[in-house]
Design a protein around this motif. Structure first.
Motif, PDB file in Angstrom:
ATOM      1  N   ALA A 103     -13.488   3.082   1.980  1.00  0.00           N
ATOM      2  CA  ALA A 103     -12.296   2.864   1.165  1.00  0.00           C
ATOM      3  C   ALA A 103     -12.023   1.376   1.058  1.00  0.00           C
ATOM      4  O   ALA A 103     -12.384   0.606   1.950  1.00  0.00           O
ATOM      5  N   ILE A 232      -5.274   2.847  -2.768  1.00  0.00           N
ATOM      6  CA  ILE A 232      -6.462   2.998  -1.930  1.00  0.00           C
ATOM      7  C   ILE A 232      -7.581   3.475  -2.849  1.00  0.00           C
ATOM      8  O   ILE A 232      -7.427   4.495  -3.551  1.00  0.00           O
ATOM      9  N   LEU A 234     -11.526   4.787  -3.545  1.00  0.00           N
ATOM     10  CA  LEU A 234     -12.608   5.556  -2.937  1.00  0.00           C
ATOM     11  C   LEU A 234     -13.717   5.756  -3.960  1.00  0.00           C
ATOM     12  O   LEU A 234     -13.499   5.625  -5.161  1.00  0.00           O
TER      13      LEU A 234
END
Length: 279
Positions: A103, A232, A234
């Motif tokens: 991440a 975040i 990903l």
């Protein structure tokens, strides 16, 4: 771009704190991202964007900050430990591509162009502000940057924002701003402090922290109107995205997120997971 009150963000504790939170059981398998099955949560970060993530003193090996505490809380919830991969901001998403980390958590905002390639979970409201030296009567707004030197952190969304501003100057027949990119947010602020640049644009949380650390030397004369979100990022995977969102929602639901906000003197209303405010 917003004209609202700025968050006054200042670190009030040093080091990673261990909160006396009530112990919770291990997360269900369905709520654990696939990338932490080996017991490690690898996070890419630039590590120099206070109060989100930074080294408190030169030579420190342990990162501190709001987002560091969030990453640590997520890892504990998943029964994992954290491993931080630190590099220049512009290299963070490529490092995610190459699977050097799971991440990117680094004061990085949610952007449509980034979502074309990555999953992003927005969770913290912020706004873009212009920072200048204290006492400067100009510039007061982005339109005043015509012909002036503007420092900007390389690889951030501020570069295209300033490029678009220059396009409006060119169309109006006005001198463009001279854009000077630097590899870190700290280097950008330093250019303002030493007088090499008239201004920069950054996010209100870090601007307020820098002002608190250099009393009387910086000011925020302008805030853009639109709301921004830290996110975040990903690699694209529906299950992993859902697990990270569920993890953030759990931190918010049981009060751990509010404890972290309080620790870093950040607004209790700042957290909105995927743009949804806490109820």
């Amino acid at each position: 771009m917003r004209s609202t009150k700025n968050h006054i963000a200042r670190a009030i504790l040093c080091g990673l704190a261990v909160f006396p939170w009530i112990s919770i059981g291990p997360a269900r398998a369905a709520d654990v991202p696939s990338f932490v099955q080996n017991g490690t949560f690898k996070v890419c970060t630039a590590g120099e964007f206070p109060p989100m993530e930074f080294y408190e003193k030169p030579g420190d090996k342990a990162l501190v900050g709001f987002e560091i505490d969030v990453a640590e809380a997520l890892a504990r919830q998943w029964g994992a430990k954290t491993d931080y991969v630190v590099g220049d901001f512009k290299g963070l998403l490529p490092s995610l591509d190459s699977q050097r980390c799971d991440a990117v958590i680094s004061g990085i905002t949610l952007r449509p162009e980034r979502l074309q390639k990555y999953d992003g979970i927005a969770y913290f409201k912020t706004s873009i502000v212009m920072v200048t030296a204290a006492g400067d009567s100009e510039p007061r707004t982005p339109e005043d940057l015509s012909g002036k030197t503007v420092a900007v952190e390389a690889g951030t969304s501020f570069e295209p924002t300033l490029a678009a501003l220059n396009a409006t100057f060119a169309k109006a027949g006005r001198p463009e701003a001279v854009l000077q990119p630097y590899p870190s947010a700290a280097a950008v602020i330093q250019q303002i402090l030493v007088g090499r640049a008239a201004a920069t644009i950054t996010l209100d949380t870090t601007a307020a922290y820098r002002m608190a650390q250099t009393p009387g030397r910086l000011q925020m004369p302008y805030a853009y109107a639109d709301k921004e979100f830290y996110a975040i990022y990903l690699r694209k995977d529906v299950g992993d995205r859902n697990a990270v969102r569920a993890g953030l929602e759990a931190l918010q639901a049981d009060g751990r997120m509010q404890d972290i906000l309080k620790k870093w003197n950040l607004s209790p209303q700042a957290v909105e997971i995927d743009g949804v405010a806490a109820r």
